[in-house]
Design a protein around this motif. Structure first.
Motif, PDB file in Angstrom:
ATOM      1  N   ARG A 162       7.431   6.067   4.598  1.00 15.93           N
ATOM      2  CA  ARG A 162       6.184   6.539   3.997  1.00 15.93           C
ATOM      3  C   ARG A 162       5.220   5.350   3.925  1.00 15.93           C
ATOM      4  O   ARG A 162       5.576   4.284   3.413  1.00 15.93           O
ATOM      5  N   VAL A 163       4.001   5.552   4.426  1.00 18.34           N
ATOM      6  CA  VAL A 163       3.077   4.434   4.621  1.00 18.34           C
ATOM      7  C   VAL A 163       1.701   4.751   4.034  1.00 18.34           C
ATOM      8  O   VAL A 163       1.197   5.871   4.164  1.00 18.34           O
ATOM      9  N   PRO A 228      -5.676   5.239  -1.758  1.00 16.69           N
ATOM     10  CA  PRO A 228      -4.386   5.109  -1.079  1.00 16.69           C
ATOM     11  C   PRO A 228      -3.373   6.161  -1.496  1.00 16.69           C
ATOM     12  O   PRO A 228      -3.175   6.444  -2.667  1.00 16.69           O
ATOM     13  N   ARG A 229      -2.764   6.742  -0.480  1.00 11.11           N
ATOM     14  CA  ARG A 229      -1.696   7.714  -0.666  1.00 11.11           C
ATOM     15  C   ARG A 229      -0.752   7.569   0.516  1.00 11.11           C
ATOM     16  O   ARG A 229      -1.188   7.446   1.656  1.00 11.11           O
ATOM     17  N   ALA A 230       0.514   7.565   0.250  1.00  8.04           N
ATOM     18  CA  ALA A 230       1.498   7.347   1.306  1.00  8.04           C
ATOM     19  C   ALA A 230       1.788   8.649   2.058  1.00  8.04           C
ATOM     20  O   ALA A 230       1.849   9.725   1.465  1.00  8.04           O
ATOM     21  N   PHE A 231       1.964   8.518   3.383  1.00  7.32           N
ATOM     22  CA  PHE A 231       2.279   9.668   4.226  1.00  7.32           C
ATOM     23  C   PHE A 231       3.481   9.332   5.111  1.00  7.32           C
ATOM     24  O   PHE A 231       3.693   8.182   5.480  1.00  7.32           O
ATOM     25  N   SER A 232       4.217  10.366   5.470  1.00  4.56           N
ATOM     26  CA  SER A 232       5.385  10.182   6.325  1.00  4.56           C
ATOM     27  C   SER A 232       5.090  10.532   7.782  1.00  4.56           C
ATOM     28  O   SER A 232       5.862  10.211   8.677  1.00  4.56           O
ATOM     29  N   GLN A 233       3.953  11.197   8.017  1.00  2.46           N
ATOM     30  CA  GLN A 233       3.580  11.584   9.379  1.00  2.46           C
ATOM     31  C   GLN A 233       2.077  11.430   9.586  1.00  2.46           C
ATOM     32  O   GLN A 233       1.294  11.463   8.624  1.00  2.46           O
ATOM     33  N   LYS A 258       0.634  -0.043   5.002  1.00  5.56           N
ATOM     34  CA  LYS A 258       1.627  -0.742   4.197  1.00  5.56           C
ATOM     35  C   LYS A 258       2.664   0.240   3.681  1.00  5.56           C
ATOM     36  O   LYS A 258       2.309   1.299   3.162  1.00  5.56           O
ATOM     37  N   MET A 259       3.923  -0.111   3.822  1.00  6.49           N
ATOM     38  CA  MET A 259       5.002   0.764   3.391  1.00  6.49           C
ATOM     39  C   MET A 259       4.917   1.038   1.891  1.00  6.49           C
ATOM     40  O   MET A 259       4.591   0.146   1.107  1.00  6.49           O
ATOM     41  N   GLU A 260       5.220   2.248   1.501  1.00  6.45           N
ATOM     42  CA  GLU A 260       5.063   2.677   0.115  1.00  6.45           C
ATOM     43  C   GLU A 260       5.838   1.806  -0.867  1.00  6.45           C
ATOM     44  O   GLU A 260       5.314   1.400  -1.902  1.00  6.45           O
ATOM     45  N   ASN A 261       7.097   1.504  -0.572  1.00  5.49           N
ATOM     46  CA  ASN A 261       7.930   0.726  -1.494  1.00  5.49           C
ATOM     47  C   ASN A 261       8.094  -0.719  -1.063  1.00  5.49           C
ATOM     48  O   ASN A 261       9.049  -1.378  -1.404  1.00  5.49           O
ATOM     49  N   GLN A 262       7.101  -1.237  -0.319  1.00  4.05           N
ATOM     50  CA  GLN A 262       7.201  -2.615   0.180  1.00  4.05           C
ATOM     51  C   GLN A 262       7.173  -3.625  -0.945  1.00  4.05           C
ATOM     52  O   GLN A 262       7.920  -4.607  -0.942  1.00  4.05           O
ATOM     53  N   LYS A 263       6.341  -3.393  -1.983  1.00  5.67           N
ATOM     54  CA  LYS A 263       6.263  -4.325  -3.114  1.00  5.67           C
ATOM     55  C   LYS A 263       7.600  -4.371  -3.854  1.00  5.67           C
ATOM     56  O   LYS A 263       8.088  -5.425  -4.220  1.00  5.67           O
ATOM     57  N   ALA A 264       8.181  -3.187  -4.026  1.00  7.22           N
ATOM     58  CA  ALA A 264       9.449  -3.128  -4.755  1.00  7.22           C
ATOM     59  C   ALA A 264      10.537  -3.843  -4.008  1.00  7.22           C
ATOM     60  O   ALA A 264      11.346  -4.591  -4.561  1.00  7.22           O
TER      61      ALA A 264
END
Length: 271
Positions: A162-163, A228-233, A258-264
Motif C-alpha cells: 500500500r503506497v 495523502p491516502r495509501a492505495f494498493s492498486q 511512499k509505502m504506508e508503513n515505511q515509517k513504522a
C-alpha cells in the motif's frame, strides 16, 4: 504599534507647549520670566521626544522585518524538505515486476492483435506481441511495448504494498528510434486513479497529457500529495493517442510514492 502611538502623542504635546510658549513670550510680556526657563529647556526635551519617536518607529519596523525574514527562512526550509521528499519518492518505483508488481488482467484492456493492421504486418519484423506486464519492466526498446486496440484503453497495476502515491511516469520511444519514423501510437490524454482493492473504491488522482515533442520519459505529480491516502492498486486510463487509428502502445509506467508503513518499519530497524 502602541509604543509608536504613545510617542507620537508625546511629540504632539511637546509641540503644543512649544508653540504656546512662543506665543506667550512674544505676545504677553508678563509671561517672559516663566517662558524664558521653559524655552531654554524645550530644545533638550523636544529633541528627546523626537529621538523616542524615531527609536520606537525604527524598532517596530526592524522587528517586523526580522519576523518577515524568519518566516521566509522557515518557508524556504519547508520547501527544501518537501523537494527532497518528492525527489526521494520519485526515485522509488513501485511498478516494477521484479519488485512484486503485477497486472490485473481482468480489468485491463485486451492486447492488440497485430494481424488486424496492414501497416503492422509490414513492420512485423520489428513487432512482437507483448503482454501487459511489459510496462512493468525496465527494458525499453522499439517494439517492446504493450499495445491495446484503438485509442482508448486501460491497465490496472497491483502494487507490492500500500503506497502513498506522489507521481507517475510514462515512457515511450523517440521518433528517431521508431522504425516507422512516427510515434503516433503513443498515449496522449491520460487519467490516473488510486484503487482501494479492499473497498473497491477508485479515487481520481490526476489527468495529464503525454507530449511526444518532449522528453520520452515524463513524470507527472498526483493530487494524492496534498491529501495523502495509501492505495494498493493504480488504474491508468488512456483516453486518446497521437493519431494511430489501430492501436496504442505503452512502453513503460512507473509509480512513485511512499509505502504506508515505511515509517513504522524504519523505527523498528532503529531499535
Amino acid at each position: 504599534m502602541v509604543p509608536l502611538k504613545k510617542s507620537f502623542q508625546v511629540f504632539i504635546v511637546l509641540l503644543s507647549v512649544a508653540l504656546a510658549a512662543v506665543f506667550c513670550g512674544t505676545a504677553l510680556p508678563g509671561c517672559s520670566p516663566w517662558t524664558k526657563g521653559l524655552m531654554e529647556e524645550l530644545p533638550s526635551v523636544f529633541s528627546a521626544g523626537l529621538k523616542t519617536l524615531w527609536n520606537s518607529h525604527t524598532f517596530t519596523e526592524t522587528q517586523k522585518l526580522q519576523n518577515l525574514l524568519e518566516e521566509v527562512a522557515q518557508l524556504r526550509a519547508e520547501i527544501s524538505s518537501l523537494k527532497m521528499a518528492l525527489e526521494s519518492c520519485v526515485k522509488m518505483d513501485w511498478a516494477l515486476k521484479s519488485s512484486g508488481a503485477t497486472i490485473d488482467t481482468q480489468r485491463t484492456s485486451q492486447t492488440y492483435d497485430c494481424n488486424e493492421s496492414f501497416l503492422c504486418r509490414i513492420l512485423r519484423l520489428f513487432w512482437t506481441t507483448s503482454p501487459p506486464d511489459t510496462i512493468l519492466q525496465p527494458n525499453v526498446y522499439p517494439g517492446n511495448c504493450w499495445a491495446f486496440k484503438g485509442h482508448q484503453g486501460q491497465v490496472v497495476i497491483r502494487l507490492p504494498a500500500r503506497v502513498y502515491l506522489t507521481a507517475i511516469t510514462v515512457q515511450h520511444i523517440t521518433k528517431e528510434a521508431s522504425p516507422s519514423g512516427t510515434i503516433n501510437s503513443a498515449p496522449k490524454d491520460i487519467a490516473v486513479f488510486g484503487v482501494d482493492a479492499d473497498r473497491e473504491e477508485e479515487t481520481l488522482l490526476g489527468t495529464f497529457s503525454y507530449n511526444v515533442e518532449k522528453d520520452p520519459m515524463q513524470t507527472f505529480p498526483l493530487k494524492n500529495m496534498l491529501l495523502p491516502r495509501a492505495f494498493s492498486q493504480v488504474k491508468l486510463i488512456v483516453k486518446s493517442n497521437w493519431g494511430n487509428p489501430w492501436y496504442t502502445c505503452i512502453y513503460r509506467v512507473k509509480v512513485h510514492g511512499k509505502m504506508e508503513n515505511q515509517k513504522a518499519s524504519t523505527k523498528g530497524q532503529d531499535k
